[in-house]
Design a protein around this motif. Structure first.
Motif, mmCIF file in Angstrom:
data_model
loop_
_atom_site.group_PDB
_atom_site.id
_atom_site.type_symbol
_atom_site.label_atom_id
_atom_site.label_comp_id
_atom_site.label_asym_id
_atom_site.label_seq_id
_atom_site.Cartn_x
_atom_site.Cartn_y
_atom_site.Cartn_z
ATOM 1 N N LEU A 163 0.828 -1.199 0.000
ATOM 2 C CA LEU A 163 0.000 0.000 0.000
ATOM 3 C C LEU A 163 0.870 1.259 0.000
ATOM 4 N N TYR A 164 1.948 1.216 0.789
ATOM 5 C CA TYR A 164 2.870 2.350 0.868
ATOM 6 C C TYR A 164 3.506 2.627 -0.496
ATOM 7 N N LEU A 165 3.931 1.562 -1.194
ATOM 8 C CA LEU A 165 4.548 1.733 -2.510
ATOM 9 C C LEU A 165 3.558 2.266 -3.537
ATOM 10 N N SER A 166 2.326 1.770 -3.463
ATOM 11 C CA SER A 166 1.326 2.224 -4.432
ATOM 12 C C SER A 166 0.964 3.694 -4.234
ATOM 13 N N ARG A 167 1.080 4.184 -3.008
ATOM 14 C CA ARG A 167 0.722 5.574 -2.714
ATOM 15 C C ARG A 167 1.866 6.551 -2.935
ATOM 16 N N THR A 168 3.093 6.085 -2.707
ATOM 17 C CA THR A 168 4.235 6.999 -2.716
ATOM 18 C C THR A 168 5.094 6.889 -3.975
ATOM 19 N N THR A 169 4.853 5.877 -4.824
ATOM 20 C CA THR A 169 5.607 5.726 -6.071
ATOM 21 C C THR A 169 4.634 5.547 -7.224
ATOM 22 N N ASP A 170 5.166 5.628 -8.431
ATOM 23 C CA ASP A 170 4.318 5.440 -9.617
ATOM 24 C C ASP A 170 4.643 4.143 -10.347
ATOM 25 N N VAL A 171 5.173 3.157 -9.615
ATOM 26 C CA VAL A 171 5.539 1.890 -10.240
ATOM 27 C C VAL A 171 4.303 1.026 -10.470
ATOM 28 N N SER A 172 4.431 0.057 -11.362
ATOM 29 C CA SER A 172 3.318 -0.812 -11.730
ATOM 30 C C SER A 172 3.035 -1.833 -10.639
ATOM 31 N N PRO A 173 1.809 -2.366 -10.625
ATOM 32 C CA PRO A 173 1.488 -3.422 -9.651
ATOM 33 C C PRO A 173 2.397 -4.644 -9.781
ATOM 34 N N ILE A 174 2.883 -4.916 -11.013
ATOM 35 C CA ILE A 174 3.769 -6.070 -11.208
ATOM 36 C C ILE A 174 5.077 -5.856 -10.449
ATOM 37 N N LEU A 175 5.650 -4.638 -10.557
ATOM 38 C CA LEU A 175 6.894 -4.335 -9.841
ATOM 39 C C LEU A 175 6.678 -4.342 -8.334
ATOM 40 N N ILE A 176 5.510 -3.868 -7.901
ATOM 41 C CA ILE A 176 5.202 -3.899 -6.469
ATOM 42 C C ILE A 176 5.143 -5.341 -5.984
ATOM 43 N N GLY A 177 4.479 -6.203 -6.783
ATOM 44 C CA GLY A 177 4.405 -7.610 -6.423
ATOM 45 C C GLY A 177 5.775 -8.270 -6.373
ATOM 46 N N LEU A 178 6.640 -7.908 -7.335
ATOM 47 C CA LEU A 178 7.999 -8.441 -7.345
ATOM 48 C C LEU A 178 8.776 -7.971 -6.125
ATOM 49 N N THR A 179 8.575 -6.721 -5.745
ATOM 50 C CA THR A 179 9.252 -6.165 -4.566
ATOM 51 C C THR A 179 8.825 -6.890 -3.300
#
Length: 402
Positions: free
Chosen positions: A35-51
């Motif tokens: 949730l933090y990454l989705s709010r504070t960065t503009d990366v894709s859900p795929i990259l968030i999932g990989l992270t």
């Protein structure tokens, strides 16, 4: 109370208290990382999932390495180094901005967990009499659940104030934990249990692990159980959301019921399990897991799902601490950390389970999914039985040859 306290080494109590403290802080931060990454960065859900996924991946690989290092260089060195690196990881989460930094930090987070936890279990076994180790591992499991039940609530509250603050507080919690461990390990002279002994090299340790059929059976059984257990966080909420009008609310109730049941029943059920052989506790735990997941498939309302979750929870109370006792039983004293580390390969089930369950859920139905998962978990009982039989046969052969 005083008699109970004196029955265990002070380091054991420190690790138990630290588990509540640190796990609570970790559960306050890590579930909200996506949730933090989705709010504070503009990366894709795929990259968030990989992270998010890279942490468990490095943890699966790192457990064996960390456990072996603790046998070779001592629990103290590995645990203290890891805990302070772990604290730095959470401070890094608070101040990082690029997704690659988050990926690197979460990779180190997974490694830190995989180094610290097997080593801490090995240390608990080092300083505890054999007949008391099941109770110690049961108390450790209860401590994890107390932290897991309090942490997300704390994280949700702190997240409303500042997302960065959650990571900073978690880093501080781990730093304090490390300082307390440093002081007490110096006070009680925690030294390398293998000091002066011939310790296998990494290559030799890997060969020993590879030849231990009992351990391999245990790991396969654990993978099957974890494939099932991972459905609680992946497929179960999706099934409830699609099949019940208030499924999201029910899922929250089920998670709370799981945590409350562990806290209330862990101690009395662990006392019951102490009267049984380790294999029997593990088999009963797997059987209850199987019954609980079949119950999920048969349930159509709140009562059935809550009852099934209670059965699953009682199963984990029997199975998970007994699994630690089994590893302690089959491990040579000079390779205890290595064996606890190798047991982390069970987490492969946590990685594969959500994909396996998601595919069945998308192609067929939740009901069929839970019936299949019940069968997968039931298969673990054969592997536990076979692993224990192989170990006892080896003990008999060693006795005769001696």
């Amino acid at each position: 109370m005083r008699k109970t306290f004196k029955s265990y080494h002070p380091i054991v109590w420190t690790l138990l208290a630290g588990t509540v403290f640190a796990r609570g802080a970790s559960f306050a931060a890590m579930p909200f990382l996506a949730l933090y990454l989705s709010r504070t960065t503009d990366v894709s859900p795929i990259l968030i999932g990989l992270t998010i996924g890279i942490g468990p991946l490095t943890g699966t690989i790192g457990g064996f390495i960390g456990g072996h290092l603790s046998d070779r260089y001592g629990r103290k060195v590995v645990m203290l180094t890891t805990i302070f690196v772990w604290a730095a990881v959470f401070f890094g989460f608070a101040f990082s901005e690029h997704v690659l930094a988050f990926m690197l930090l979460n990779a180190v987070n997974g490694l830190s967990r995989s180094f610290f936890e097997p080593t801490s279990q090995a240390l608990m076994a080092d300083v505890t009499e054999k007949e008391k180790r099941l109770k110690v591992f049961s108390m450790r499991y209860m401590a994890i659940n107390i932290g897991a039940s309090v942490g997300p609530l704390l994280g949700a509250y702190l997240g409303m104030i500042s997302a960065n603050l959650t990571f900073v507080i978690t880093g501080i919690a781990y730093m304090i934990y490390g300082i307390v461990l440093l002081i007490l390990m110096n006070k009680y002279k925690i030294t390398n249990v293998n000091e002066g002994k011939a310790v296998a090299s990494f290559k030799e340790a890997f060969r020993v692990i590879g030849r231990d059929v009992s351990l391999r059976y245990f790991i396969v059984g654990g993978i099957l159980v974890n494939i099932g257990y991972s459905q609680i966080e992946s497929s179960l909420p999706q099934h409830l959301n699609s099949s019940l009008e208030d499924g999201v609310v029910l899922y929250s109730v089920l998670l709370s019921a799981n945590a409350i049941t562990v806290v209330l029943l862990q101690i009395p059920l662990s006392r019951l399990a102490e009267r049984w052989k380790t294999l029997h506790a593990m088999m009963i735990g797997s059987l209850l897991f199987t019954a609980g997941f079949i119950g999920f498939g048969l349930s159509g309302g709140w009562t059935g799902f809550i009852l099934s979750m209670t059965i699953v929870t009682i199963g984990e109370i029997f199975l998970f601490p007994s699994g630690s006792v089994f590893i302690d039983k089959i491990a040579p004293d000079e390779m205890r950390g290595t064996y606890f580390g190798a047991a982390q390969f069970r987490s492969i089930g946590h990685s594969a389970g959500p994909m396996f369950g998601g595919w069945i859920l998308s192609q067929y139905s939740g009901q069929l999914l839970f019936f299949i998962i019940g069968g997968v978990i039931a298969a673990s009982m054969w592997f536990y039985y076979a692993g224990n039989a192989r170990y006892e046969k080896q003990i008999q052969q060693n006795t005769l040859s001696a």
